[in-house]
Scaffold this motif. Structure first.
Motif, short mmCIF file in Angstrom:
data_model
loop_
_atom_site.label_atom_id
_atom_site.label_comp_id
_atom_site.label_asym_id
_atom_site.label_seq_id
_atom_site.Cartn_x
_atom_site.Cartn_y
_atom_site.Cartn_z
N ARG A 181 -22.04 59.44 -24.84
CA ARG A 181 -21.98 58.08 -25.41
C ARG A 181 -20.59 57.75 -25.94
O ARG A 181 -20.24 56.59 -26.05
N LYS A 182 -19.85 58.77 -26.34
CA LYS A 182 -18.52 58.52 -26.91
C LYS A 182 -17.47 58.89 -25.89
O LYS A 182 -17.07 60.03 -25.77
N TRP B 47 -13.50 46.23 -12.99
CA TRP B 47 -14.41 46.39 -14.14
C TRP B 47 -13.80 45.92 -15.45
O TRP B 47 -14.43 46.01 -16.50
N LEU B 48 -12.57 45.46 -15.43
CA LEU B 48 -11.96 45.01 -16.68
C LEU B 48 -12.31 43.55 -16.90
O LEU B 48 -12.52 42.79 -15.95
N ARG B 213 -3.34 39.63 -28.78
CA ARG B 213 -3.72 41.01 -29.03
C ARG B 213 -3.91 41.14 -30.53
O ARG B 213 -3.26 40.45 -31.30
N GLU B 242 -18.88 55.39 -34.87
CA GLU B 242 -19.35 54.56 -33.77
C GLU B 242 -19.29 53.10 -34.20
O GLU B 242 -19.49 52.78 -35.37
N ALA B 247 -23.50 51.19 -31.19
CA ALA B 247 -24.75 51.69 -31.77
C ALA B 247 -25.92 50.81 -31.32
O ALA B 247 -26.98 51.31 -30.94
N ARG B 260 -13.60 43.85 -26.77
CA ARG B 260 -13.87 45.02 -27.60
C ARG B 260 -12.76 45.32 -28.60
O ARG B 260 -12.62 46.43 -29.06
N GLU B 261 -11.96 44.30 -28.91
CA GLU B 261 -10.96 44.51 -29.95
C GLU B 261 -10.86 43.34 -30.92
O GLU B 261 -9.85 43.14 -31.55
#
Ligand code: FES
Lengths: 184, 305
Positions: A181-182, B47-48, B213, B242, B247, B260-261
């Motif tokens: 997962r990580k 995939w980016l 960014r 995480e 999660a 994701r940033e």
């Protein structure tokens, strides 16, 4: 059969292949010639073409890259085999490798706000496409071939047996899944 | 849950050194409406996913337009677009999202740096259509690398100042600030250095910024917390190492994501209870949390999920 030409640099087709390859196998050897081959993978194009003669491969957790680094420090010969899912032809690149922590190289490999700490730079000596017969015979991309995976016991069971420890294989399997997962 | 739109890449045009303009046509008819300041996520064949501001005309429902600079240290987004995307290709994009909306004002000052001009072009057009006084200061390293210069000059004349940093001084923001009326609103989109300069001059209440960014910042060490999903009644433990996004996804609760940033806003969730610790760049408020980067100050964070 068409013979594939061996070239000494990254031309537009080699670059195109690398830009779409999410996986490669990397072979190195130590000073005594003891050889080692390890897998590396990420999103397609995770290997960066720095210029016509140079590639860079990021280090990611789980790559067991330490072995490759130790080997490269003693013996800089390196062989790479790139795969693209669904494509029968493979790309082979041979050359010399060394470790780098050059910030401009690592910056190009940042994913999800984290950068690898090291990368392997490969100075290309030979690059060529390998014909697809091995992949045709192996039915590697045939979805039906995936049934083979079911013939092996779960990875946790194998690890528990090989380690000869009295640990619940299911727990070992779970911790493996946990680690998967990580990824970064 | 993420709603995507299928597009055909109608054409790619070089609009400056290292900059391509991409015209996207809806593959199945008109595209979703948008307002100036909006961006989309573009999903690439490698995939980016990358975010680009819409720089076309909101009245054109058939097309979107974006402009992409070939970054020297590309991680695989702009390099892929510049080298491999060809006209005719179909791709998926997200619905437009707007973290940088144009608020009504009596006067605007737009500051654009480099490719940051893309977000500003539709804003400037909208301001002019409304008849609101608006100035643009557009900074770049040499005019050859700056898209839309001619078009902006011919449409808006003297209200546009082009600054070529290879030949001229950077604009004096203090002077620009002094020339503004008390109720003027300032929009700044550009590199981190430009945003920092704007933040040191303009009042936070009048300044709106957008970054490409995330700024490099340091945060207090991560702590674990529990995410409580009010709709499903599930409780998900978020360990210190995480992200909330990972999660939730690993627990089988799909939350969309893009950058994701903390810059795109695709992962923003509604907070019903608890105190989020914001680490995003989109200015999420108390009732929101960007799951990819933000965490929780309270041991429990109740989400509308
Ligand atoms: S995924 Fe872009 S803000 Fe979270």
């Amino acid at each position: 059969m068409v013979a594939n030409k061996i070239i000494d640099h990254v031309d537009e087709y080699v670059r195109l292949f690398i830009a779409h390859a999410p996986f490669l196998a990397m072979a190195t050897a130590d000073a005594h010639g003891r050889a080692d081959c390890s897998p590396r993978g990420d999103y397609p194009g995770f290997v960066k073409v720095l210029d016509e003669y140079t590639l860079a491969i990021p280090d990611r957790p789980g790559n067991k890259i330490a072995d490759s680094f130790r080997n490269l420090a003693e013996n800089d010969g390196v062989g790479l085999l790139f795969l693209i899912p669904g494509l029968r032809e493979t790309l082979r690149v041979n050359g010399r490798g060394y470790a780098t922590d050059e910030p401009e190289v690592l910056a190009r490999m940042q994913t999800e706000a984290s950068e690898p700490e090291l990368a392997i730079v490969v100075e290309v000596a030979e690059a060529y496409f390998h014909c697809g017969r091995a992949l045709v015979r192996s039915r590697l991309w045939d979805p039906a071939s995936q049934a083979l995976a079911q013939e092996l016991p779960p990875a946790g069971e194998i690890a528990a047996a090989q380690l000869k420890v009295d640990i619940n294989p299911e727990l070992l399997g779970q911790s493996l899944e946990e680690a998967y997962r990580k990824l970064y | 849950m993420t709603l995507t739109q299928r597009i055909v890449l109608e054409h790619l045009d070089r609009v400056a050194e290292d900059v391509l303009s991409l015209t996207l046509r809806g593959a199945h008819g008109p595209l979703a409406r948008w307002k100036p300041g909006a961006h989309i996520d573009l999903s690439l064949p490698n995939w980016l996913t990358r975010q680009y501001s819409l720089c076309g005309d909101p009245a054109d429902r058939e097309h979107y337009r974006i402009a992409v600079r070939h970054e020297r240290l590309s991680r695989g987004g702009s390099d892929y677009i510049h080298r491999y995307l060809k006209a005719g290709r179909e791709l998926d994009i997200s619905l437009p999202r707007n973290n940088f909306p144009l608020v009504p004002a009596r006067e605007y000052l737009f500051l654009a740096g480099g490719i940051g001009i893309t977000a500003v072009v539709p804003m400037l057009r909208a301001a002019h259509e409304r008849g609101t006084p608006a100035r643009l200061v557009y900074v770049g390293r040499s005019t050859a690398t700056m898209p839309f210069v001619e078009q902006l000059r011919s449409s808006y004349g003297d209200s546009v100042t082009i600054v070529d940093t290879e030949r001229e001084q950077r604009p004096d923001l203090g002077l620009l600030s002094a020339g503004l009326g008390p109720s003027a609103v300032v929009y700044c989109c550009g590199p981190a250095s430009m945003i920092a300069a704007a933040e040191s001059v303009f009042d936070p209440g009048q300044l709106h910024t957008e970054r490409f960014r995330p700024a490099r910042r340091t945060f207090a060490p991560n702590t674990a917390f529990t995410a409580v999903c009010a709709r499903s009644g599930r409780e998900v433990q978020v360990p210190a190492d995480e992200s909330l996004l990972d999660a939730l996804n690993h627990a089988g609760l799909p939350v969309p994501s893009g950058c994701r940033e903390g810059v795109c806003g695709s992962c923003v969730l509604t907070v019903l209870e608890g105190e989020p610790e914001h680490r995003d760049e989109i200015g999420a408020d108390r009732s929101q949390v960007a799951a990819c980067v933000s965490r929780s100050r309270s041991p429990r964070l109740v989400l509308d999920l």
